[in-house]
Motif scaffolding. Sequence first.
Motif, PDB file in Angstrom:
ATOM      1  N   UNK A 116      33.365  37.677  46.696  1.00 23.65           N
ATOM      2  CA  UNK A 116      32.038  38.268  46.548  1.00 23.65           C
ATOM      3  C   UNK A 116      32.014  39.667  47.135  1.00 23.65           C
ATOM      4  N   UNK A 117      32.682  39.860  48.254  1.00 21.17           N
ATOM      5  CA  UNK A 117      32.668  41.171  48.901  1.00 21.17           C
ATOM      6  C   UNK A 117      33.605  42.168  48.226  1.00 21.17           C
ATOM      7  N   UNK A 118      34.604  41.694  47.481  1.00 24.13           N
ATOM      8  CA  UNK A 118      35.540  42.608  46.832  1.00 24.13           C
ATOM      9  C   UNK A 118      34.992  43.189  45.533  1.00 24.13           C
ATOM     10  N   UNK A 119      34.256  42.416  44.772  1.00 23.14           N
ATOM     11  CA  UNK A 119      33.736  42.921  43.498  1.00 23.14           C
ATOM     12  C   UNK A 119      32.380  42.287  43.214  1.00 23.14           C
ATOM     13  N   UNK A 120      31.573  43.020  42.475  1.00 26.73           N
ATOM     14  CA  UNK A 120      30.256  42.521  42.084  1.00 26.73           C
ATOM     15  C   UNK A 120      30.444  41.530  40.938  1.00 26.73           C
ATOM     16  N   UNK A 121      29.801  40.361  40.999  1.00 23.00           N
ATOM     17  CA  UNK A 121      29.942  39.379  39.906  1.00 23.00           C
ATOM     18  C   UNK A 121      29.480  39.957  38.566  1.00 23.00           C
ATOM     19  N   UNK A 122      30.078  39.449  37.497  1.00 25.95           N
ATOM     20  CA  UNK A 122      29.793  39.989  36.165  1.00 25.95           C
ATOM     21  C   UNK A 122      28.341  39.772  35.753  1.00 25.95           C
ATOM     22  N   UNK A 123      27.724  38.669  36.190  1.00 30.98           N
ATOM     23  CA  UNK A 123      26.340  38.431  35.787  1.00 30.98           C
ATOM     24  C   UNK A 123      25.393  39.434  36.427  1.00 30.98           C
ATOM     25  N   UNK A 124      25.729  39.953  37.607  1.00 29.86           N
ATOM     26  CA  UNK A 124      24.899  40.990  38.225  1.00 29.86           C
ATOM     27  C   UNK A 124      25.131  42.316  37.513  1.00 29.86           C
ATOM     28  N   UNK A 125      26.385  42.604  37.140  1.00 28.88           N
ATOM     29  CA  UNK A 125      26.668  43.823  36.398  1.00 28.88           C
ATOM     30  C   UNK A 125      25.962  43.816  35.052  1.00 28.88           C
ATOM     31  N   UNK A 126      25.938  42.673  34.374  1.00 26.42           N
ATOM     32  CA  UNK A 126      25.257  42.580  33.089  1.00 26.42           C
ATOM     33  C   UNK A 126      23.754  42.773  33.251  1.00 26.42           C
ATOM     34  N   UNK A 127      23.185  42.242  34.322  1.00 28.41           N
ATOM     35  CA  UNK A 127      21.750  42.429  34.556  1.00 28.41           C
ATOM     36  C   UNK A 127      21.425  43.900  34.814  1.00 28.41           C
ATOM     37  N   UNK A 128      22.309  44.607  35.514  1.00 26.08           N
ATOM     38  CA  UNK A 128      22.092  46.039  35.738  1.00 26.08           C
ATOM     39  C   UNK A 128      22.215  46.829  34.452  1.00 26.08           C
ATOM     40  N   UNK A 129      23.193  46.478  33.616  1.00 28.33           N
ATOM     41  CA  UNK A 129      23.380  47.186  32.355  1.00 28.33           C
ATOM     42  C   UNK A 129      22.221  46.958  31.393  1.00 28.33           C
ATOM     43  N   UNK A 130      21.668  45.750  31.380  1.00 26.99           N
ATOM     44  CA  UNK A 130      20.570  45.412  30.463  1.00 26.99           C
ATOM     45  C   UNK A 130      19.195  45.711  31.033  1.00 26.99           C
ATOM     46  N   UNK A 131      19.160  46.228  32.264  1.00 26.57           N
ATOM     47  CA  UNK A 131      17.894  46.504  32.966  1.00 26.57           C
ATOM     48  C   UNK A 131      17.021  45.253  33.083  1.00 26.57           C
ATOM     49  N   UNK A 132      17.646  44.122  33.351  1.00 24.83           N
ATOM     50  CA  UNK A 132      16.894  42.879  33.511  1.00 24.83           C
ATOM     51  C   UNK A 132      16.854  42.402  34.945  1.00 24.83           C
ATOM     52  N   UNK A 133      17.403  43.175  35.863  1.00 25.78           N
ATOM     53  CA  UNK A 133      17.355  42.757  37.254  1.00 25.78           C
ATOM     54  C   UNK A 133      15.969  43.015  37.831  1.00 25.78           C
ATOM     55  N   UNK A 134      15.577  42.177  38.736  1.00 29.31           N
ATOM     56  CA  UNK A 134      14.271  42.325  39.372  1.00 29.31           C
ATOM     57  C   UNK A 134      14.450  43.184  40.612  1.00 29.31           C
ATOM     58  N   UNK A 135      13.707  44.270  40.659  1.00 24.60           N
ATOM     59  CA  UNK A 135      13.800  45.183  41.797  1.00 24.60           C
ATOM     60  C   UNK A 135      12.581  44.965  42.696  1.00 24.60           C
ATOM     61  N   UNK A 136      12.660  45.406  43.970  1.00 17.56           N
ATOM     62  CA  UNK A 136      11.568  45.129  44.906  1.00 17.56           C
ATOM     63  C   UNK A 136      10.215  45.700  44.503  1.00 17.56           C
ATOM     64  N   UNK A 137      10.189  46.715  43.640  1.00 22.39           N
ATOM     65  CA  UNK A 137       8.899  47.297  43.245  1.00 22.39           C
ATOM     66  C   UNK A 137       8.249  46.552  42.091  1.00 22.39           C
ATOM     67  N   UNK A 138       8.946  45.580  41.512  1.00 19.60           N
ATOM     68  CA  UNK A 138       8.355  44.800  40.415  1.00 19.60           C
ATOM     69  C   UNK A 138       7.245  43.904  40.942  1.00 19.60           C
TER      70      UNK A 138
END
Length: 180
Positions: A116-138
Amino acid sequence: MEIILFYAFAVLAIGSALLLVNLKNIARALFLFFIVLFAMAGLYLFALADFVAITQIMVYVGGVLILMLFAFMLSNKELLKDLQDSSGSFLSMPRWQAVVLAIGFLILMIFGITEWHQSIPTWIQQAKENNTEIIPTDNNIQQIGLRFMTFYVLPFEVISVFLMMALIGASHLSRKERNR
């Protein structure tokens, strides 16, 4: 790494559930129910249903399971005596096997943390690429409400049916049989 953890949670949930329904000792069955609920929470995390996972841990593990443990401990002293008599092993497993199992889980945890500390998991990278991650201002309350009424209605209903079946099974097992 994600695939290994997913299958580990799936095997843990299914294996614990199968052991759960085959045990006659209620205290051990409640412990296995605890493992099943945690494994299901891990699977919900892989389904990107983090709120459902946290809710399951807080409500079901933190509330319902603890209530069942207290009800068991207060209601049937004969079962507690049987549990104390057989406290030398867990699930009739010799101590060396329990140590091997514990070391295996420790290695799996250390491996997961280092990966986990060496690389970001692919599902988090996909959420960032698709702009589907929930950010604190949501607006999280609105997002949670929409998710509950659309995507996560079925998982909550399935969990409630499983819990109802477990409660019915626990009440059936805890009934005292009449002498014939």
